[in-house]
Design an enzyme around this catalytic site. Structure first.
Site, PDB file in Angstrom:
ATOM      1  N   LYS A 286      34.972  47.943  42.119  1.00  0.00           N
ATOM      2  CA  LYS A 286      34.046  48.831  41.395  1.00  0.00           C
ATOM      3  C   LYS A 286      32.627  48.617  41.905  1.00  0.00           C
ATOM      4  CE  LYS A 286      36.908  49.216  37.318  1.00  0.00           C
ATOM      5  NZ  LYS A 286      37.365  48.602  36.083  1.00  0.00           N
TER       6      LYS A 286
ATOM      7  N   GLN B 291      35.367  44.949  31.360  1.00  0.00           N
ATOM      8  CA  GLN B 291      36.716  44.885  31.949  1.00  0.00           C
ATOM      9  C   GLN B 291      37.707  44.281  30.949  1.00  0.00           C
ATOM     10  OE1 GLN B 291      37.488  46.055  35.196  1.00  0.00           O
ATOM     11  NE2 GLN B 291      39.570  45.756  34.471  1.00  0.00           N
TER      12      GLN B 291
ATOM     13  N   ASP C 220      34.014  54.336  30.187  1.00  0.00           N
ATOM     14  CA  ASP C 220      35.467  54.199  30.091  1.00  0.00           C
ATOM     15  C   ASP C 220      36.050  55.174  29.063  1.00  0.00           C
ATOM     16  OD1 ASP C 220      36.954  52.612  31.738  1.00  0.00           O
ATOM     17  OD2 ASP C 220      36.554  50.745  30.663  1.00  0.00           O
TER      18      ASP C 220
END
Ligand code: NDP
Length: 293
Positions: free
Chosen positions: A54, A98, A121
């Site tokens: 990422k 995460q 997200d």
């Protein structure tokens, strides 16, 4: 007939190029550089690889990447403090924590603390609710990637029967919602579904998000159907090494489906590309600009 293979790697590369173009325009025309903050707690090996990828792809797209690595023993309060700092930082347009998190941290409390406008997200309940009620929302990245790939086969999905196997908050439910937005007739199947094979056979578009290696067999697939395989499962090989397989028995499905995503190289590469797209989208909204992608 052998199915058309939907190339997620190439599609993701094209999307990353579009993102880089949008970032260049934001910089040149508005003096804005989008910024993505990624928080990693602990050293889970798979998460460490995702976070590294990422970071690299965010920089390659011309954006700022802010990485925060915290010890696995960090307290929940400390983590929430960091998220609040990122919420207030104008250089940060997107925040991603995460998952999975260590057991002593409640993921719901963490997701709940992220400012919904920066929730790239799309897991915050405000964004889930906005998606469900048809309002502009930050949408989870893997489901968006699934729809982009399916639309390469069906530019207009209106009226198609779509079956989603799996009902998680991060894949199954949001992908079903997006299919509904595309005017599909949607069925969500799960571990309590009766006659799963029969339900799958009714699908013009079958999305597998189960997490069980090669569970969906070739004869569960309607001839000519489009199959999007979200599963990422590592299984042992005879030589003691491992290999990745999806939730669909790929070799069998290849002979029956009309189009199919491979694993690896299908949905997987789309997730980070869609995350970068989400970050640009969040940046535009936060600055009162029209979405550019
Ligand atoms: P979850 O474990 O959260 O959900 C799995 C779902 O599958 C559940 O709804 C479960 O049903 C259902 N299920 C499990 N067993 C069966 C069965 N025998 N028959 C029918 N349904 C079943 O997984 P995720 O949604 O997080 O992930 C699914 C897969 O996608 C995993 O392989 C994961 O690695 C992969 N993934 C890939 C990503 C990518 O970037 N490509 C991103 C995210 C996930 P129930 O609710 O009844 O228990």
């Amino acid at each position: 007939m052998t199915a058309r293979i939907i190339d997620g790697k190439a599609t993701a590369a094209n999307l990353r190029q579009d993102v880089a173009g949008a970032v260049a325009t934001l910089k040149a025309d508005h003096g804005i550089t989008p910024g993505l903050a990624v928080v990693l707690v602990g050293e889970d090996p798979a998460s460490t690889v995702y976070v590294r990828n990422k970071h690299r792809q965010t920089l390659e797209a011309g954006m700022n990447s802010f990485e925060h690595r915290l010890d696995a023993s960090v307290s929940q309060d400390k983590l929430l403090d960091l998220i609040n700092t990122l919420n207030a930082d104008p250089a940060v347009n997107g925040i991603l924590v995460q998952l999975p998190l260590p057991d002593h941290i409640d993921p719901a409390a963490v997701i709940d603390t992220i400012e919904p406008a920066k929730d790239v997200d799309g897991f915050h309940v405000v964004n889930a609710g906005r998606l469900a009620t048809g309002l502009p929302a930050m949408v989870p990245c893997t489901p968006v990637g699934c729809i982009i790939l399916a639309k390469q086969v069906h530019a207009d999905m209106t009226g198609l029967n779509a079956v989603v196997v799996g009902r998680s908050n991060i894949v199954g439910k949001p992908v079903a919602q997006l299919l509904l937005n595309e005017n599909c007739t949607v069925t969500i199947a799960h571990s309590r579904t009766r006659d799963l094979a029969g339900v799958c056979r009714s699908a013009d578009v079958l999305i597998a998000a189960v997490g069980r290696p090669e569970m969906i067999k070739g004869d569960w697939i309607k001839p000519g159907a489009t199959v999007i395989d979200v599963g990422i499962n590592r299984i042992p090989k005879d030589d003691g090494k491992t290999r990745l397989v999806g939730d669909v028995a790929y070799d069998e499905a290849l002979e029956i489906a009309g189009a199919i995503t491979p694993v690896p190289g299908g949905v997987g590469p789309m997730t980070i590309a869609c995350l970068l797209r989400s970050t640009v989208e969040a940046t535009c909204r936060q600055n009162g600009l029209e979405p550019m992608l």
